[in-house]
Design a protein around this motif. Sequence first.
Motif, PDB file in Angstrom:
ATOM      1  N   THR A 166       0.835  -1.201   0.000  1.00 45.05           N
ATOM      2  CA  THR A 166       0.000   0.000   0.000  1.00 45.05           C
ATOM      3  C   THR A 166       0.871   1.254   0.000  1.00 45.05           C
ATOM      4  O   THR A 166       0.562   2.239  -0.679  1.00 45.05           O
ATOM      5  CB  THR A 166      -0.939  -0.008   1.227  1.00 45.05           C
ATOM      6  N   VAL A 170       0.839   4.306  -2.639  1.00 46.32           N
ATOM      7  CA  VAL A 170       0.737   5.724  -2.269  1.00 46.32           C
ATOM      8  C   VAL A 170       1.896   6.509  -2.894  1.00 46.32           C
ATOM      9  O   VAL A 170       1.699   7.609  -3.423  1.00 46.32           O
ATOM     10  CB  VAL A 170       0.712   5.874  -0.726  1.00 46.32           C
ATOM     11  N   ARG A 173       1.222   7.295  -6.347  1.00 47.97           N
ATOM     12  CA  ARG A 173       0.315   8.452  -6.511  1.00 47.97           C
ATOM     13  C   ARG A 173       1.111   9.758  -6.485  1.00 47.97           C
ATOM     14  O   ARG A 173       0.828  10.693  -7.225  1.00 47.97           O
ATOM     15  CB  ARG A 173      -0.735   8.504  -5.383  1.00 47.97           C
ATOM     16  N   LYS A 176       2.766  10.211  -9.612  1.00 47.29           N
ATOM     17  CA  LYS A 176       1.782  10.621 -10.616  1.00 47.29           C
ATOM     18  C   LYS A 176       1.552  12.135 -10.541  1.00 47.29           C
ATOM     19  O   LYS A 176       1.375  12.791 -11.570  1.00 47.29           O
ATOM     20  CB  LYS A 176       0.467   9.868 -10.361  1.00 47.29           C
ATOM     21  N   ILE A 177       1.556  12.634  -9.277  1.00 44.75           N
ATOM     22  CA  ILE A 177       1.415  14.092  -9.107  1.00 44.75           C
ATOM     23  C   ILE A 177       2.592  14.795  -9.787  1.00 44.75           C
ATOM     24  O   ILE A 177       2.434  15.789 -10.488  1.00 44.75           O
ATOM     25  CB  ILE A 177       1.382  14.452  -7.594  1.00 44.75           C
ATOM     26  N   ALA A 180       2.276  14.708 -13.576  1.00 42.18           N
ATOM     27  CA  ALA A 180       0.980  15.079 -14.174  1.00 42.18           C
ATOM     28  C   ALA A 180       1.183  16.177 -15.218  1.00 42.18           C
ATOM     29  O   ALA A 180       1.937  17.132 -14.977  1.00 42.18           O
ATOM     30  CB  ALA A 180       0.022  15.558 -13.093  1.00 42.18           C
ATOM     31  N   GLU A 183      -2.641  21.437 -16.874  1.00 38.02           N
ATOM     32  CA  GLU A 183      -4.047  21.487 -17.314  1.00 38.02           C
ATOM     33  C   GLU A 183      -4.186  22.390 -18.526  1.00 38.02           C
ATOM     34  O   GLU A 183      -3.545  23.438 -18.602  1.00 38.02           O
ATOM     35  CB  GLU A 183      -4.912  22.040 -16.178  1.00 38.02           C
TER      36      GLU A 183
ATOM     37  N   LEU B 157       2.320  13.874   2.703  1.00 35.28           N
ATOM     38  CA  LEU B 157       1.223  14.063   1.737  1.00 35.28           C
ATOM     39  C   LEU B 157       0.486  15.395   1.925  1.00 35.28           C
ATOM     40  O   LEU B 157       0.372  16.173   0.969  1.00 35.28           O
ATOM     41  CB  LEU B 157       0.245  12.886   1.810  1.00 35.28           C
ATOM     42  N   ILE B 160       2.381  18.623   0.757  1.00 32.31           N
ATOM     43  CA  ILE B 160       2.717  18.936  -0.643  1.00 32.31           C
ATOM     44  C   ILE B 160       2.140  20.293  -1.069  1.00 32.31           C
ATOM     45  O   ILE B 160       2.847  21.144  -1.603  1.00 32.31           O
ATOM     46  CB  ILE B 160       2.242  17.798  -1.578  1.00 32.31           C
ATOM     47  N   TRP B 189       3.668  20.457  -7.791  1.00 33.57           N
ATOM     48  CA  TRP B 189       2.241  20.664  -7.507  1.00 33.57           C
ATOM     49  C   TRP B 189       1.739  21.968  -8.136  1.00 33.57           C
ATOM     50  O   TRP B 189       2.310  23.039  -7.945  1.00 33.57           O
ATOM     51  CB  TRP B 189       2.039  20.706  -5.976  1.00 33.57           C
ATOM     52  N   THR B 192      -3.795  20.942 -10.118  1.00 34.76           N
ATOM     53  CA  THR B 192      -4.698  20.494 -11.191  1.00 34.76           C
ATOM     54  C   THR B 192      -5.645  19.403 -10.652  1.00 34.76           C
ATOM     55  O   THR B 192      -5.370  18.801  -9.608  1.00 34.76           O
ATOM     56  CB  THR B 192      -3.906  19.906 -12.381  1.00 34.76           C
ATOM     57  N   ASP B 193      -6.697  19.162 -11.371  1.00 39.86           N
ATOM     58  CA  ASP B 193      -7.690  18.180 -10.911  1.00 39.86           C
ATOM     59  C   ASP B 193      -7.072  16.786 -10.768  1.00 39.86           C
ATOM     60  O   ASP B 193      -7.348  16.070  -9.811  1.00 39.86           O
ATOM     61  CB  ASP B 193      -8.875  18.122 -11.886  1.00 39.86           C
ATOM     62  N   SER B 194      -6.243  16.418 -11.747  1.00 38.39           N
ATOM     63  CA  SER B 194      -5.648  15.064 -11.678  1.00 38.39           C
ATOM     64  C   SER B 194      -4.704  14.964 -10.478  1.00 38.39           C
ATOM     65  O   SER B 194      -4.633  13.930  -9.810  1.00 38.39           O
ATOM     66  CB  SER B 194      -4.938  14.731 -12.983  1.00 38.39           C
ATOM     67  N   GLN B 195      -3.968  16.046 -10.201  1.00 35.29           N
ATOM     68  CA  GLN B 195      -3.070  16.042  -9.036  1.00 35.29           C
ATOM     69  C   GLN B 195      -3.870  15.943  -7.736  1.00 35.29           C
ATOM     70  O   GLN B 195      -3.514  15.190  -6.829  1.00 35.29           O
ATOM     71  CB  GLN B 195      -2.208  17.306  -9.020  1.00 35.29           C
ATOM     72  N   SER B 198      -5.128  12.396  -7.269  1.00 32.27           N
ATOM     73  CA  SER B 198      -4.061  11.492  -6.804  1.00 32.27           C
ATOM     74  C   SER B 198      -3.738  11.751  -5.334  1.00 32.27           C
ATOM     75  O   SER B 198      -3.588  10.809  -4.539  1.00 32.27           O
ATOM     76  CB  SER B 198      -2.798  11.712  -7.629  1.00 32.27           C
ATOM     77  N   LEU B 199      -3.636  13.029  -4.962  1.00 28.17           N
ATOM     78  CA  LEU B 199      -3.255  13.366  -3.588  1.00 28.17           C
ATOM     79  C   LEU B 199      -4.336  12.927  -2.597  1.00 28.17           C
ATOM     80  O   LEU B 199      -4.036  12.311  -1.569  1.00 28.17           O
ATOM     81  CB  LEU B 199      -3.022  14.876  -3.458  1.00 28.17           C
ATOM     82  N   THR B 201      -6.601  10.647  -2.976  1.00 27.39           N
ATOM     83  CA  THR B 201      -6.658   9.181  -2.905  1.00 27.39           C
ATOM     84  C   THR B 201      -5.585   8.680  -1.935  1.00 27.39           C
ATOM     85  O   THR B 201      -5.847   7.861  -1.054  1.00 27.39           O
ATOM     86  CB  THR B 201      -6.407   8.561  -4.301  1.00 27.39           C
ATOM     87  N   ALA B 202      -4.366   9.189  -2.121  1.00 28.18           N
ATOM     88  CA  ALA B 202      -3.251   8.760  -1.268  1.00 28.18           C
ATOM     89  C   ALA B 202      -3.519   9.117   0.194  1.00 28.18           C
ATOM     90  O   ALA B 202      -3.305   8.294   1.095  1.00 28.18           O
ATOM     91  CB  ALA B 202      -1.966   9.409  -1.753  1.00 28.18           C
ATOM     92  N   ILE B 205      -6.222   6.845   1.759  1.00 26.62           N
ATOM     93  CA  ILE B 205      -5.711   5.494   2.063  1.00 26.62           C
ATOM     94  C   ILE B 205      -4.843   5.537   3.309  1.00 26.62           C
ATOM     95  O   ILE B 205      -4.985   4.727   4.229  1.00 26.62           O
ATOM     96  CB  ILE B 205      -4.897   4.951   0.857  1.00 26.62           C
ATOM     97  N   MET B 206      -3.932   6.511   3.362  1.00 22.49           N
ATOM     98  CA  MET B 206      -2.992   6.558   4.488  1.00 22.49           C
ATOM     99  C   MET B 206      -3.700   6.883   5.807  1.00 22.49           C
ATOM    100  O   MET B 206      -3.331   6.360   6.857  1.00 22.49           O
ATOM    101  CB  MET B 206      -1.896   7.591   4.222  1.00 22.49           C
TER     102      MET B 206
END
Lengths: 184, 457
Positions: A166, A170, A173, A176-177, A180, A183, B157, B160, B189, B192-195, B198-199, B201-202, B205-206
């Motif tokens: 996990t 993370v 992710r 991925k940031i 990215a 936009e 996290l 950021i 950073w 953006t929406d995709s960032q 992702s953030l 979500t991470a 979870i954590m």
Amino acid sequence: MRTRLFILVIVAALLAVVGSVGLALADDGGSFNTKLSLAVPSSTPLGQSVRLEARLQDGSGNPIKQGTIVFYISTGFLSGTSGLMPIGSAATNDLGVAVLEHEPRQNGQIEVVARFLGDARHGPSQDVAKISIVGNHQLYEAEAGIHVPFVGKWILVLVLGFIWGTYLFVVSRVLKIATAPPEK
Amino acid sequence: MNEALERLERTVLHPLTHTTMTYRIVVLALAAVAGWGLYAFSIQMRNGLVVTGMRDYILWGLYISNFVFFIGISHAGTLISAILRVTKAEWRVSITRMAEFITVVALTVGGVFPIIDMGRPDRVPSILWFGRFQSPIVWDILAISTYLTGSAIYLFLPLIEDLAICRDKLPKTLSPWRRLFYRVLSVGWRGTDSQKKSLFTAMGIMAILIIPIAVSVHTVVSFIFAMTLRSGWNSTVYGIYFVAGAIFSGIATIIIVMAILRRAFHLEEYITSKQFVYLGYMLGAFVLIMAYFNLLEFLVPGYKNEEGEGFLLQSMLAGKYAWMYWAYIVAGLGIPAFIILNPRTRNVKGLVIASILVNIAMWLERFLVVVPALDVPLLPREAVTYVPTWVEWSIIAGAFAEFSLIIAVFAKLFPVISIWEVKEQMEQKEHVAAEAETSPATTHGFGERAKTSPFGT
């Protein structure tokens, strides 16, 4: 005449010294040697106590009192080491007899060794005997703990693997940031 | 609104660019004490554990007590940040960052103590190479390293977005290495929406994963004792008792750190008495929980009065450790309960005093867990007394100084308040107020941002 007498006295004195030393040595030689006899039952049921009886005598067959007898069993340990494992000690009584009660924890044949390590006046001696321990089960547990079906260290590995997996997800992710696209 | 947001950024970022003389003096003093602790450790390394008061009977002392204490206060971050985040407690927003700092720093400092206690740190790799899965010390190493890694990720996290603010808003006169530091850690950073996806979500979870890890860590710490055949440690409640004690001292620590940073960095607008009082209520609840566990811990073995347990209880309640035990009960449970229950003392000052008392008492309690049980003779022998030496006290003082020093340095490098979360909260409040004005009969709850945020705020 005087010289002859003097030589005679010297020779007589030397003979007396040599003779007394010889007698003394002869006497010590008789008591210095010891003999240890170990008496055990030829077989015993597993789980019952065994009486190990060791008799200690000097060279003339006289009992030796207050001699410390150490008992061992011959054993192997962790399949690589083997040797004598001390199981206890006892002092001899007026009859020269030392007794130790021992409860074997494994079936099969065991080899018992009794040793007298000697003291200032007596030399060391030892004797070996074998006992057949009869029984269908083992009192000795080769592994500690309770065996529960399907429970083992693999659960710990699984849990840790899940957690660290996990973490990796993370971290992915976060990567991925970092990667990215801007936009539009 | 814009003015409030600007003021927030200005206030929180100000300590990152301005250093006062008081700060320099405090850091120097802490560094000096930490250095003294290192010197004492070098003495121990050269001469061995014989320079400590630990011997063959009492073989664990201040070091292991301190280890349990520091791992305990690391629960501050998990409780404040994760549990309150999951339960959507709004008031925790401005204090989460401090709590997460405490977790990482306390684990870093506390985790070193078993190694100090070993006397031969060069043999630490042997635990990994030759360790067995059945050994609680191996469980401890696995649990603490897993928790430290998780806590560091969980601290990073939510940082950021704030690191990106530091990158963009701090003056250009900042040193090049600091600018590089913020640029690298903000991982590009741009919001953006995709960032964001992702953030969040991470973070989601954590926030959930870190709670069972934290609970398991202190349970495993308790196993070092509970898995050993000794009077006083033969307890099935030790796991949950240690977890409760950890949260108890963790809350007290965050109250103290919060009060110091609030005053030092003038954060009164964002860390109000509300946060203190709410944490005070939680502290009060844990006073009751700890009292209950203390009753259980002694009532059951005391009733059976097995030989060793009887000896232990006698020494704890009326013997040589009695002063410590009763100090823990009075200063750690009694006085804090009075301060929290009394509305006149239930304020910032009162709660800080209560928290200091709780932490001192919890340190004593950790000592009482470790040492008196080892004092129970397993064979007939002369009575022994453990007297820690100056080397041990110096290393302990060095550890506390190191803990404070790292927090102080963190506070100069990172915003101590989560700017983006407070900002988000302010925007939500304004949004709700605006909606209430236009349509008083309709309440929509949290605003737009809450739809993307993992748990809202």
